[in-house]
Design an enzyme around this catalytic site. Structure first.
Site, mmCIF file in Angstrom:
data_model
loop_
_atom_site.group_PDB
_atom_site.id
_atom_site.type_symbol
_atom_site.label_atom_id
_atom_site.label_comp_id
_atom_site.label_asym_id
_atom_site.label_seq_id
_atom_site.Cartn_x
_atom_site.Cartn_y
_atom_site.Cartn_z
ATOM 1 N N ASP A 62 0.783 -1.591 0.276
ATOM 2 C CA ASP A 62 -0.452 -0.413 -0.362
ATOM 3 C C ASP A 62 0.489 1.557 0.115
ATOM 4 O O ASP A 62 1.712 0.944 0.875
ATOM 5 C CB ASP A 62 -1.153 0.172 1.106
ATOM 6 N N THR A 95 -2.473 5.868 -4.306
ATOM 7 C CA THR A 95 -1.706 6.612 -3.366
ATOM 8 C C THR A 95 -0.284 6.341 -4.114
ATOM 9 O O THR A 95 0.331 7.053 -4.189
ATOM 10 C CB THR A 95 -1.761 5.895 -2.005
ATOM 11 N N THR A 96 -0.144 4.925 -4.774
ATOM 12 C CA THR A 96 0.665 4.249 -5.216
ATOM 13 C C THR A 96 0.893 5.076 -6.826
ATOM 14 O O THR A 96 2.305 5.727 -7.112
ATOM 15 C CB THR A 96 0.933 3.545 -5.825
ATOM 16 N N ASP A 385 -9.227 0.480 0.387
ATOM 17 C CA ASP A 385 -8.992 1.112 -1.058
ATOM 18 C C ASP A 385 -10.753 0.066 -1.456
ATOM 19 O O ASP A 385 -10.771 1.408 -2.777
ATOM 20 C CB ASP A 385 -7.956 -0.580 -2.096
HETATM 21 P P1 ADP Z 1 -2.383 2.396 -5.979
HETATM 22 O O1 ADP Z 1 -2.347 2.803 -5.081
HETATM 23 O O2 ADP Z 1 -2.352 3.551 -7.383
HETATM 24 O O3 ADP Z 1 -4.545 1.929 -6.196
HETATM 25 P P2 ADP Z 1 -2.469 -0.323 -7.061
HETATM 26 O O4 ADP Z 1 -0.881 -1.041 -7.227
HETATM 27 O O5 ADP Z 1 -3.359 -0.763 -6.450
HETATM 28 O O6 ADP Z 1 -1.966 1.405 -6.851
HETATM 29 O O7 ADP Z 1 -2.423 -0.648 -8.708
HETATM 30 C C1 ADP Z 1 -3.498 0.787 -8.571
HETATM 31 C C2 ADP Z 1 -2.993 0.435 -11.023
HETATM 32 O O8 ADP Z 1 -3.673 -1.501 -10.724
HETATM 33 C C3 ADP Z 1 -4.556 0.673 -10.975
HETATM 34 O O9 ADP Z 1 -4.006 1.352 -12.383
HETATM 35 C C4 ADP Z 1 -5.314 -0.441 -12.078
HETATM 36 O O10 ADP Z 1 -5.714 0.072 -13.320
HETATM 37 C C5 ADP Z 1 -4.297 -1.853 -12.104
HETATM 38 N N1 ADP Z 1 -5.291 -2.865 -12.196
HETATM 39 C C6 ADP Z 1 -6.007 -3.601 -11.245
HETATM 40 N N2 ADP Z 1 -6.104 -4.719 -11.220
HETATM 41 C C7 ADP Z 1 -5.196 -5.026 -12.813
HETATM 42 C C8 ADP Z 1 -5.740 -5.879 -13.328
HETATM 43 N N3 ADP Z 1 -6.039 -7.162 -13.771
HETATM 44 N N4 ADP Z 1 -4.718 -5.766 -15.029
HETATM 45 C C9 ADP Z 1 -4.454 -4.391 -15.161
HETATM 46 N N5 ADP Z 1 -4.192 -3.528 -14.279
HETATM 47 C C10 ADP Z 1 -4.747 -3.437 -12.752
HETATM 48 MG MG MG Z 2 -5.338 0.603 -5.539
#
Ligand code: ADP
Ligand code: MG
Length: 530
Positions: A62, A95-96, A385
Site C-alpha cells: 500500500d 496513493t501509489t 482501498d
Molecule cells: P494505487 O495505490 O495507485 O491504487 P495499486 O497497486 O492499487 O496502486 O495499482 C493500481 C493500478 O493497477 C491501477 O492503474 C489499476 O488499473 C491497475 N490494475 C488493477 N487490476 C488490474 C488488472 N487485473 N490488470 C491490469 N491492471 C490492473
Molecule cells: Mg489501489
C-alpha cells in the site's frame, strides 16, 4: 566609508542551496521516492517490508503506508508523502499512482530544464495540461450502469493485495456495506466502521448492521446486555477531577479525612444521579469512570464503558443519534440516542460491544477476520482501498477503464491539445502526457512484460480509436479493460492528477532552499513557496 564591506543578510548558521542545485536536489529526491513505490504498482507489484527500530515488521503493498512508515528526511520527498496522504484522505485508493505520477512529472520536467526551458514555462504548461486532463476525464468517464460494476471496482482495488485470495468474498461484503449505508448517491465512509479481529479465517468476515466496538463494559457487575438502550455519550471524565480536588488538601484529623472522602462520594453520587435521571441505561465515556460511579451505575442496571476512542464516539453518535456531551450541565434526556439492543460479547480475550437496531439504520460494521495480525492488517489496507473506491463510485456515478487504458487515452488527447498550443508550452504538455504513460509502463514492467512493447501497442490501438484498451494482467494481454472487469472510479484519477501536478509545480518553482542548522527538529524554511 570603507572600501567594500561584506553584507551579511543571513545569519551564520543558515545554509543555503540556490538555483539549479536546489531544483535538481528536490527533483532527485522526488524521483527516488517515486522509484521506491513504483515496483508496488498494480496487481503484479511487489511488497515492501518495513522494519522499525524495535524490529516490528509491516509487509505491505500500500503506497501510503510505505510512505508514511518510511523515515524520510528530505523536504521535497516529504511533499510527495503528503500527496499520498491527501489521496488516501480524499479517495482511499490510488496513493501509489499519485506519488509515482508526481515523481514522473518532475523527471520529465528535468528534461526540459536540461534544454534550458525556464521552470515558469514548464509550470504554465503543466497547469494547462492538468486542467485539460480534468476536462478530458469528464468526457471519457462512463456512467455506472449496474451493481456488478461496484463489485468489479472493489475487486480491481484488491487485486494483487494481501486480500487477493479472498477478494470475491470481501468485494461482496464491501458492496453490501455500501448498499446498506447509501441513500441514492449520498454515502459516507464515516458510516462504515471497519473492525479487525484476529484469530479466525478471512472467510468468516461479515457485515453487521449497526455498530460493533472492540471494548468491554467497565465493570462486570453491570448487565452484559440492555434492551431498548437509551445511549448517553460524554467526553468528560466521570471522576473527581475538579480543580478543588487537585489542589493540595490539608487533612490533619481522621474526621477531616472522612468528611473529605464523604464529600467526594457525594459528588460522584450527585453525578450518577443526574445521569440516571435522564433515563440513560447505556453510558459511553471517552475518559475514565470512577469506581464509585461505576458502582452506582451497576446498581441501577446501567451498562457503562469508559475510555472509548474519539472516533468510536463519533460512530456511536452517528449510529444512535446521541449527542456527545462535554459538560455535566448538558446531560439531559433530549441528548440521548437509541438502539434496540446493546450487548457485550466475548471471543477469547477479545471483548466486543454490539449495537443492534440503531436509530440510524444506515450504519454498518465490516468485521474483518484473519489468522495473524500481519494478515488482518494488510487485508484491512486492501479492503479500505476497495471501500474507498466503491464509495467514490457511488458518489460520482462515474468510472474509467483501468490497466492504464485511461492514462494512454489521456496522453493521446493531451498531445493533440499540445499541438494546438505550439511553442515551448507544447513541449511541457507533451512531457505531462509522457508522465501519464508511466502508469501502464510500470504496470507492464512490474508484471515482467516489456514496457516499451506494451506502450507502443497501446498507443497504436488508441490511435485506431480503441480508447478502452489497456493492459489486462489476469491474462497479460491488451484488450478493452472495461469488458475484462478492470474498472476504477473516476475520482481516483482526477485526484491523483490534481495532487501530483500541484506538488510537481510547487517543487519546480523552488529555486532556493534555506536550511537552518540550528535545532534539527525545526522544519526547513522555503523561499519561493506559496
Ligand atoms: P494505487 O495505490 O495507485 O491504487 P495499486 O497497486 O492499487 O496502486 O495499482 C493500481 C493500478 O493497477 C491501477 O492503474 C489499476 O488499473 C491497475 N490494475 C488493477 N487490476 C488490474 C488488472 N487485473 N490488470 C491490469 N491492471 C490492473
Ligand atoms: Mg489501489
Amino acid at each position: 566609508m570603507s572600501e567594500k564591506q561584506p553584507v551579511y543578510v543571513l545569519p551564520e548558521h543558515v545554509s543555503r542551496t540556490l538555483g539549479k542545485d536546489a531544483q535538481r536536489n528536490n527533483i532527485l529526491a522526488a524521483k527516488i521516492i517515486a522509484d521506491i513505490v513504483k515496483t508496488t504498482l498494480g496487481p503484479k507489484g511487489m511488497d515492501k517490508m518495513l522494519v522499525d527500530a524495535a524490529g516490528d515488521v509491516i509487509v505491505t503493498n500500500d503506497g501510503v503506508t510505505i510512505l508514511e512508515e518510511m523515515e524520510i528526511d528530505h523536504p521535497a520527498a516529504k511533499m510527495l508523502v503528503e500527496i499520498a496522504k491527501t489521496q488516501e484522505h480524499e479517495v482511499g485508493d490510488g496513493t501509489t499512482t499519485a506519488a509515482l505520477l508526481a515523481g514522473k512529472l518532475l523527471e520529465h520536467a528535468e528534461k526540459l530544464l536540461d534544454r534550458k526551458i525556464h521552470p515558469t514555462v514548464i509550470v504554465k504548461g503543466y497547469r494547462k495540461a492538468a486542467e485539460k486532463s480534468h476536462q478530458l476525464l469528464q468526457e471519457l468517464a462512463l456512467p455506472v450502469r449496474d451493481a456488478i460494476i461496484l463489485r468489479q471496482i472493489a475487486m480491481t482495488a484488491m487485486t494483487g493485495k494481501g486480500a487477493e485470495g479472498h477478494k470475491e468474498k470481501l468485494a461482496d461484503l464491501i458492496v453490501k456495506a455500501a448498499e446498506q449505508v447509501a441513500a441514492g448517491r449520498e454515502i459516507s465512509l464515516n458510516d462504515i466502521k471497519v473492525q479487525k479481529l484476529k484469530g479466525q479465517d478471512v472467510q468468516e468476515s461479515e457485515i453487521v448492521q449497526g455498530l460493533v466496538l472492540e471494548r468491554e463494559r467497565s465493570n462486570s457487575a453491570m448487565p452484559s446486555i440492555v434492551k431498548d438502550a437509551k445511549v448517553l455519550l460524554v467526553d468528560f471524565s466521570l471522576e473527581i477531577k475538579s480543580p478543588e480536588s487537585e489542589a493540595k488538601i490539608a487533612v490533619s484529623t481522621p474526621e477531616q479525612l472522612d468528611s473529605f472522602l464523604a464529600s467526594e462520594e457525594r459528588y460522584l453520587k450527585m453525578m450518577t444521579d443526574k445521569i440516571l435521571s435522564t433515563g440513560a441505561n447505556a453510558v459511553f465515556c471517552q475518559k475514565g469512570i470512577d469506581d464509585v460511579a461505576q458502582y452506582y451505575l451497576a446498581q441501577a442496571g446501567v451498562f457503562a464503558c469508559r475510555r472509548v476512542s474519539k472516533s468510536d464516539m463519533e460512530f456511536l453518535s452517528r449510529a444512535t443519534g446521541a449527542k456527545i456531551l462535554s459538560n455535566l450541565h448538558d446531560v439531559h434526556a433530549s441528548a440521548l440516542g437509541d438502539a434496540k439492543e446493546v450487548e457485550e460479547k466475548t471471543n477469547g480475550d477479545d471483548h466486543f460491544i454490539y449495537f443492534r437496531g440503531c436509530q440510524n439504520q444506515r450504519v454498518a460494521t465490516l468485521i474483518l477476520r484473519g489468522q495473524t495480525v500481519h494478515v488482518v492488517d494488510e487485508i484491512e489496507r486492501a479492503v479500505k482501498d476497495g471501500l474507498g473506491d466503491v464509495i467514490s463510485t457511488v458518489k460520482s456515478g462515474k468510472i474509467v477503464p483501468g490497466g492504464g487504458a485511461i492514462e494512454i487515452e489521456l496522453a493521446r488527447r493531451l498531445r493533440v491539445y499540445a499541438k494546438s498550443m505550439g511553442g515551448r508550452e507544447q513541449l511541457a504538455i507533451e512531457e505531462f502526457a509522457h508522465a501519464l504513460e508511466s502508469i501502464p509502463e510500470s504496470l507492464a514492467e512490474n508484471a515482467g512484460l516489456d514496457p516499451l512493447d506494451i506502450l507502443t501497442e497501446l498507443r497504436k490501438r488508441h490511435e485506431a480509436g480503441m480508447q478502452g484498451h489497456g493492459l489486462n494482467l489476469f491474462t497479460d494481454t491488451i484488450e478493452d479493460t472495461l469488458n475484462a472487469g478492470i474498472v476504477e472510479p473516476l475520482k481516483v484519477k482526477t485526484q491523483a492528477i490534481s495532487s501530483a501536478s500541484e506538488v510537481a509545480m510547487m517543487i519546480l518553482r523552488i529555486d532556493d532552499v534555506l536550511v537552518s542548522k540550528r535545532g534539527a527538529q525545526q522544519m526547513p524554511r522555503y523561499e519561493g513557496m506559496d
